[in-house]
Design a protein around this motif. Structure first.
Motif, short mmCIF file in Angstrom:
data_model
loop_
_atom_site.label_atom_id
_atom_site.label_comp_id
_atom_site.label_asym_id
_atom_site.label_seq_id
_atom_site.Cartn_x
_atom_site.Cartn_y
_atom_site.Cartn_z
N ASP A 105 0.84 -1.20 0.00
CA ASP A 105 0.00 0.00 0.00
C ASP A 105 0.88 1.25 0.00
O ASP A 105 1.85 1.34 0.76
CB ASP A 105 -0.91 0.04 1.23
N LEU A 138 -4.69 6.84 -0.51
CA LEU A 138 -4.20 5.47 -0.35
C LEU A 138 -4.33 4.76 -1.69
O LEU A 138 -5.36 4.84 -2.36
CB LEU A 138 -5.01 4.73 0.71
N SER A 192 0.77 5.49 0.43
CA SER A 192 -0.04 6.58 0.96
C SER A 192 0.76 7.87 0.88
O SER A 192 1.99 7.86 0.92
CB SER A 192 -0.47 6.29 2.41
#
Length: 505
Positions: free
Chosen positions: A305, A361, A307
């Protein structure tokens, strides 16, 4: 009988009258009209004594004198004259009254002003004694008013305070001169004055060369300019302020020191000797946003992920990725609007008293386990273009441990399985949550026979185990929603039933 005055000048008048037999001399009386700015009213008020003041005998003349020159008068003043003769017994009655207004003085013409591109406004000082003005003009050719023929005149009435000369050409110099007149004659010309009409505003182009801290402005050159005034405001609700005044004939300006990701508006006006023109149409641009600050977090064996805090004015983020030491390539272009809130609320709270940018995100999925991926991002908007790259951020997907599996028959009804994890590189394996155990009888289908927790590394299969059969097993590791590849296959064959119990030694 007094004759009408003659040879009137700006400060003198010649008087004459018929000679009276037996006179011993003459006296001349002069009065001054009280309404100096209305000389035409004098004739109608000749015998209205309240309209005249400063009356006095200005000359006592010898017998048989029939003329008198009165000098030292004030230009543009109106006077009244009377004559009477003297004789041995006294004085006769006064003659008929004769009014006279001296020639008006030269008017003083002020420098014209330019209220627009097609008009010049002229004013001059008020003077006594005039009954009108004549205004002459011409388009100026060269540095002064010496060349070219004068046009006009434009006739203006008594006490005219000024004149608006319309229908002119933008950014063009005009010359003017003025004289006053009355019934006695005309004054001399005023000093010549010239002025230009206002110039037109230039056409301001859309900003170019926009970066995080600068924008380039360009426009067309306007004839007759002395400079250009550039104004700027920040944001649609901002206040206009003068940014810069250029030199004459400049057609470009680079505005530096801007703030990244900020909306700016510009307008421009042309300066000439008459003042600034109207402003051009507004143009705007948003500077290039700053590059985001990216965090890369491993979520699983096939997902990382990303961000970052959303940057002001950025409308899109271009995401590039590389695997290991490979080359970067763009994997996505995501649209994220810039917003601010109080940690998700529309109002401040004790825990979050200040506005903060919304974080974005992005899930990078479909990755290979135990593999290092690196990412770099750029912010983008449609006027400022791409920001520079963010700092590179790398993360390694989780390494789901494959297993070294072994199988052995305990007896004709049980098979024991043991496994150990394969070493995980370059990072240590995550602790698994569970293991799935699957079994195949000879060459049949694989069927799950058990799930054990992640701390268990052995299992005894007693589910429908028959003697003298071959059983093949494989194990797969689970952690959350992720699963490892299957382990190696391990095979065991159960023994036949024993015909007699084992003997004791």
């Amino acid at each position: 009988m007094q004759n009408a005055p003659t040879a009137i000048t700006i400060n003198g008048v010649d008087l004459s009258w018929s000679n009276v037999t037996g006179n011993t001399g003459y006296e001349v009386e002069r009065c001054q009209f009280t309404s100096l700015d209305s000389p035409n009213a004098a004739a109608a008020n000749l015998n209205n004594e309240s309209s005249w003041n400063n009356c006095s005998t200005i000359a006592t003349l010898a017998a048989d004198t029939t003329s008198y020159q009165n000098t030292g008068l004030t230009t543009g003043y109106t006077y009244r004259y009377k004559v009477r003769d003297s004789y041995s017994g006294g004085f006769s009655a006064w003659s008929n009254a004769q009014p006279v207004t001296t020639i008006p003085p030269n008017p003083t013409l002020n420098v014209p002003t330019a209220p627009s591109t097609v008009q010049l406004s002229l004013t001059w000082n008020g003077i006594y004694g005039e009954t009108g003005f004549k205004l002459e003009w011409k388009e100026r050719s060269g540095a002064d008013c010496s060349a070219g023929a004068w046009g006009g005149p434009v006739s203006l009435g008594m006490n005219a305070p000024g004149y608006s000369h319309t229908g002119r050409t933008a950014g063009t110099y005009y010359c003017y001169r003025l004289y006053a007149e009355n019934g006695s004659g005309s004054s001399g010309y005023s000093a010549e004055k010239s002025q230009t009409t206002l110039a037109v505003a230039p056409n301001l182009d859309a900003p170019s060369g926009v970066s995080a801290n600068q924008a380039v402005l360009t426009w067309n050159n306007v004839t007759g300019n002395t400079s250009y005034k550039i104004e700027r405001k920040t944001g649609a609700a901002g206040a206009w302020g003068v940014l810069f005044t250029t030199a004459a004939d400049a057609v470009t300006y680079t505005n530096t020191g801007l703030t990244a990701g900020t909306l700016y508006f510009y307008r421009i006006s042309t300066n000439n000797a008459a003042g600034p023109s109207a402003t051009s149409g507004e143009v705007s641009t948003t500077t290039t946003p700053l590059a985001p600050t990216v965090t890369a977090t491993t979520v699983s064996a096939d997902r990382i992920d990303l961000s970052w805090a959303v940057k002001p004015s950025a409308t899109n983020y271009k995401i590039e990725r590389k695997e290991g030491a490979g080359a970067y390539s763009q994997i996505d272009d995501v649209s994220v609007g810039y917003l601010e809130n109080y940690c998700g609320y529309d109002y401040p709270t004790p825990a979050c008293p200040a506005l903060s940018a919304v974080a974005s995100l992005y899930q990078s999925s479909g990755l290979t386990e135990n593999t290092t991926y690196c990412y770099q991002l750029t912010s983008w908007n449609n006027t400022g273009g791409d920001s520079g790259y963010s700092a590179e951020k790398c993360a390694t997907t989780s390494a789901m441990p494959n297993q070294n599996l072994s199988a052995s028959a305990v007896n004709s009804a049980r098979v024991r399985l043991d496994w150990t994890p394969v070493a995980c590189l370059p990072v240590a394996c995550d602790d698994p949550d569970s293991f799935d155990i699957e079994r195949q009888i000879r060459y049949g289908n694989w069927l799950k026979v058990a799930t054990v927790d992640g701390s268990t590394l052995t299992y005894t299969d007693a589910l429908a185990i028959e003697p003298n059969k071959q059983y093949t097993y494989r194990v797969r590791t689970f952690k959350g929603a992720d699963r490892s590849p299957y382990s190696n296959s391990a095979t065991a064959t159960t023994p036949t039933y024993a015909t007699s119990p084992p003997s004791c030694p």
